[in-house]
Design a protein around this motif. Sequence first.
Motif, PDB file in Angstrom:
ATOM      1  N   SER A   1      38.059  46.341  45.709  1.00 22.76           N
ATOM      2  CA  SER A   1      39.084  45.353  46.250  1.00 22.76           C
ATOM      3  C   SER A   1      39.020  45.397  47.574  1.00 22.76           C
ATOM      4  O   SER A   1      39.510  45.002  48.344  1.00 22.76           O
ATOM      5  N   ALA A   2      38.076  46.272  48.074  1.00 16.45           N
ATOM      6  CA  ALA A   2      37.700  46.523  49.549  1.00 16.45           C
ATOM      7  C   ALA A   2      36.973  45.143  50.034  1.00 16.45           C
ATOM      8  O   ALA A   2      36.437  44.387  49.285  1.00 16.45           O
ATOM      9  N   THR A   3      37.311  44.855  51.419  1.00 13.60           N
ATOM     10  CA  THR A   3      36.516  43.791  52.066  1.00 13.60           C
ATOM     11  C   THR A   3      35.541  44.355  53.120  1.00 13.60           C
ATOM     12  O   THR A   3      35.306  43.559  54.124  1.00 13.60           O
ATOM     13  N   THR A   4      35.206  45.481  53.142  1.00 20.22           N
ATOM     14  CA  THR A   4      34.098  45.934  53.712  1.00 20.22           C
ATOM     15  C   THR A   4      33.136  46.805  52.836  1.00 20.22           C
ATOM     16  O   THR A   4      33.351  47.042  51.916  1.00 20.22           O
ATOM     17  N   CYS A   5      31.847  46.988  53.429  1.00 18.51           N
ATOM     18  CA  CYS A   5      30.768  47.584  52.593  1.00 18.51           C
ATOM     19  C   CYS A   5      29.990  48.173  53.611  1.00 18.51           C
ATOM     20  O   CYS A   5      29.290  47.570  54.656  1.00 18.51           O
ATOM     21  N   ASP A   6      29.762  49.634  53.832  1.00 23.02           N
ATOM     22  CA  ASP A   6      28.862  50.223  54.730  1.00 23.02           C
ATOM     23  C   ASP A   6      27.589  50.275  54.108  1.00 23.02           C
ATOM     24  O   ASP A   6      27.202  51.004  52.910  1.00 23.02           O
TER      25      ASP A   6
ATOM     26  N   LEU B   1      34.848  26.061  35.321  1.00 25.03           N
ATOM     27  CA  LEU B   1      35.939  27.288  35.246  1.00 25.03           C
ATOM     28  C   LEU B   1      34.936  28.696  35.344  1.00 25.03           C
ATOM     29  O   LEU B   1      35.371  29.716  35.988  1.00 25.03           O
ATOM     30  N   ALA B   2      33.843  28.701  34.782  1.00 26.12           N
ATOM     31  CA  ALA B   2      32.956  29.748  34.649  1.00 26.12           C
ATOM     32  C   ALA B   2      32.439  30.266  36.008  1.00 26.12           C
ATOM     33  O   ALA B   2      32.229  31.393  36.153  1.00 26.12           O
ATOM     34  N   SER B   3      31.925  29.277  36.869  1.00 24.75           N
ATOM     35  CA  SER B   3      31.293  29.480  38.080  1.00 24.75           C
ATOM     36  C   SER B   3      32.441  29.599  39.262  1.00 24.75           C
ATOM     37  O   SER B   3      31.945  30.017  40.447  1.00 24.75           O
ATOM     38  N   GLY B   4      33.533  28.930  39.069  1.00 20.59           N
ATOM     39  CA  GLY B   4      34.366  28.806  40.239  1.00 20.59           C
ATOM     40  C   GLY B   4      35.650  29.377  39.822  1.00 20.59           C
ATOM     41  O   GLY B   4      36.993  29.017  40.422  1.00 20.59           O
ATOM     42  N   SER B   5      35.772  30.407  38.948  1.00 16.76           N
ATOM     43  CA  SER B   5      37.036  30.979  38.477  1.00 16.76           C
ATOM     44  C   SER B   5      37.918  31.709  39.632  1.00 16.76           C
ATOM     45  O   SER B   5      39.102  32.113  39.478  1.00 16.76           O
ATOM     46  N   HIS B   6      36.980  32.436  40.562  1.00 20.37           N
ATOM     47  CA  HIS B   6      37.649  32.994  41.711  1.00 20.37           C
ATOM     48  C   HIS B   6      37.047  32.698  42.854  1.00 20.37           C
ATOM     49  O   HIS B   6      35.988  32.063  43.095  1.00 20.37           O
ATOM     50  N   PRO B   7      38.020  32.760  43.783  1.00 18.72           N
ATOM     51  CA  PRO B   7      37.481  32.222  45.230  1.00 18.72           C
ATOM     52  C   PRO B   7      36.354  32.791  45.928  1.00 18.72           C
ATOM     53  O   PRO B   7      36.325  34.073  45.504  1.00 18.72           O
ATOM     54  N   LYS B   8      35.732  32.391  46.610  1.00 19.62           N
ATOM     55  CA  LYS B   8      34.490  32.811  47.508  1.00 19.62           C
ATOM     56  C   LYS B   8      35.030  33.599  48.567  1.00 19.62           C
ATOM     57  O   LYS B   8      36.206  33.279  48.955  1.00 19.62           O
ATOM     58  N   ALA B   9      34.320  34.510  48.814  1.00 19.31           N
ATOM     59  CA  ALA B   9      34.423  35.414  50.152  1.00 19.31           C
ATOM     60  C   ALA B   9      34.186  34.494  51.148  1.00 19.31           C
ATOM     61  O   ALA B   9      33.449  33.591  51.379  1.00 19.31           O
TER      62      ALA B   9
ATOM     63  N   GLU C   1      36.552  38.265  53.907  1.00 20.34           N
ATOM     64  CA  GLU C   1      37.920  37.711  53.667  1.00 20.34           C
ATOM     65  C   GLU C   1      37.897  36.934  52.548  1.00 20.34           C
ATOM     66  O   GLU C   1      36.868  36.443  52.237  1.00 20.34           O
ATOM     67  N   PRO C   2      38.787  36.887  51.797  1.00 19.80           N
ATOM     68  CA  PRO C   2      40.297  37.432  52.005  1.00 19.80           C
ATOM     69  C   PRO C   2      40.444  38.599  51.227  1.00 19.80           C
ATOM     70  O   PRO C   2      39.494  39.204  50.056  1.00 19.80           O
ATOM     71  N   LYS C   3      41.548  39.530  51.361  1.00 16.23           N
ATOM     72  CA  LYS C   3      41.709  40.465  50.184  1.00 16.23           C
ATOM     73  C   LYS C   3      42.079  40.028  48.924  1.00 16.23           C
ATOM     74  O   LYS C   3      42.901  38.975  48.746  1.00 16.23           O
ATOM     75  N   PRO C   4      41.304  40.487  48.161  1.00 13.67           N
ATOM     76  CA  PRO C   4      41.371  39.873  46.672  1.00 13.67           C
ATOM     77  C   PRO C   4      42.657  40.273  45.934  1.00 13.67           C
ATOM     78  O   PRO C   4      43.549  41.237  46.256  1.00 13.67           O
ATOM     79  N   SER C   5      43.255  39.434  44.939  1.00 17.82           N
ATOM     80  CA  SER C   5      44.248  39.571  44.114  1.00 17.82           C
ATOM     81  C   SER C   5      43.848  40.503  43.096  1.00 17.82           C
ATOM     82  O   SER C   5      42.479  40.828  42.926  1.00 17.82           O
ATOM     83  N   PRO C   6      44.771  41.146  42.203  1.00 14.02           N
ATOM     84  CA  PRO C   6      44.421  41.761  41.151  1.00 14.02           C
ATOM     85  C   PRO C   6      43.522  41.349  39.981  1.00 14.02           C
ATOM     86  O   PRO C   6      42.850  41.967  39.026  1.00 14.02           O
ATOM     87  N   ASP C   7      43.341  39.837  40.179  1.00 11.73           N
ATOM     88  CA  ASP C   7      42.540  39.126  39.243  1.00 11.73           C
ATOM     89  C   ASP C   7      41.019  39.377  39.460  1.00 11.73           C
ATOM     90  O   ASP C   7      40.362  38.629  38.305  1.00 11.73           O
TER      91      ASP C   7
END
Length: 285
Positions: A73-78, A18-26, A43-49
Motif C-alpha cells: 500500500s506504500a507509494t514509495t520504493c527504495d 475490466l480485467a486490464s483496467g479494474s484498478h487505477p494506474k499510478a 500517487e495516489p495512495k491506494p484504496s483497500p481494493d
Amino acid sequence: MDAVKAALFLLFLCSSHLASGSHPKAQNVTWNSINFKTILTWEPKPSPDYSYTVEFSAVGQNRQKNPHCFRSSATTCDLSSSMNNVNACYTADVLSEDPLGVISDIIEPPYTTSPRFCPYKDTDIGKPDFKLEVSADKKITTVYVTDPPTALFKDGRQLTIRDIFTDQLQYRVTYRRNKSTGKKVKTEPHNVIELKDLDKGESYCFNVQAYIPSRPASKQLGELSRTQCTERDKEPFFEMYSVGVIAAAIFLILLLIGIIIAITVVCCKRYNKKSGKEAVPLRDV
C-alpha cells in the motif's frame, strides 16, 4: 447469428477492459535520489481494493521485482541497493494489482512506466562537511573537505562519492570577507584546499560544494554546504579608535589631572593660611 457474434464480441471487449483496467494506474511516477539513495515515488495512495508492485530493470535487461515493493500500500520504493551498476540506466513499472493474499485473474494489470534514470548522471550530490585551519602566521587558510557517504556498499564498506566519481570529483570553495557581498571561487580536484589570497587577520566565510564536470550542466554542482567563518584577530588599540578619539581622550585625562592639581593647590593654600593665623601668639594687653 451475426447478432450473437456481435454480442459475444462486445462481451469480450468489456471483460478485457475490466480485467486490464479494474484498478487505477499510478500517476506522477518520479525518481528522487541523493548520494545514490534512490527512491521511486508515485500517487495516489491506494484504496483497500488494490495495491502496488514495482518491477524494474536496467535498460536492455530482464525485469525483476523488488521484494519490499510487492503488492504494497506504500507509494514509495527504495531501489538503492538494486542499482549496483551506477553507470547503467534504469526504468521501473508501477503495477496496480489486487492486495496481497487475494487471488487475481488479471493477466496484465494496469501499470505506469517511470522516466529513465541514470544514477551516475542523475543523482543529486548532497552537502559536504569541512573544517577550517588558519596557519600560525595567518597567511594561509586551509579547507579540509570530507567526502559525503553514499547509500552504496562494496565488500561491506560504505562507499563515498569519491569512490564512485574518482578523479572526476572536484570541490568548489566559495569565500568572502565576513559581512561582505563580494565572493571569490576556487576549485580543486582534491580534498585539501589552500587559500593564500586572504587579508591577514580578517574574518572570512566559506561554503563548499562538489563539482563534477563530466555530468550534465544541471547536475555538475552539488548542494552548497553550511557556512563556516574564521575568527577575526583582535584589532590593535590604534586601529580600533581614530586619532581624533584618542586625542580627545588624552585631552580629557589631562584636563581632569589639571583640575585635580588646581583643587589640591587651592586647598593646601587655604590650609596653610589658616594654620599660620593660629600659630601667631597673643599680644600682651
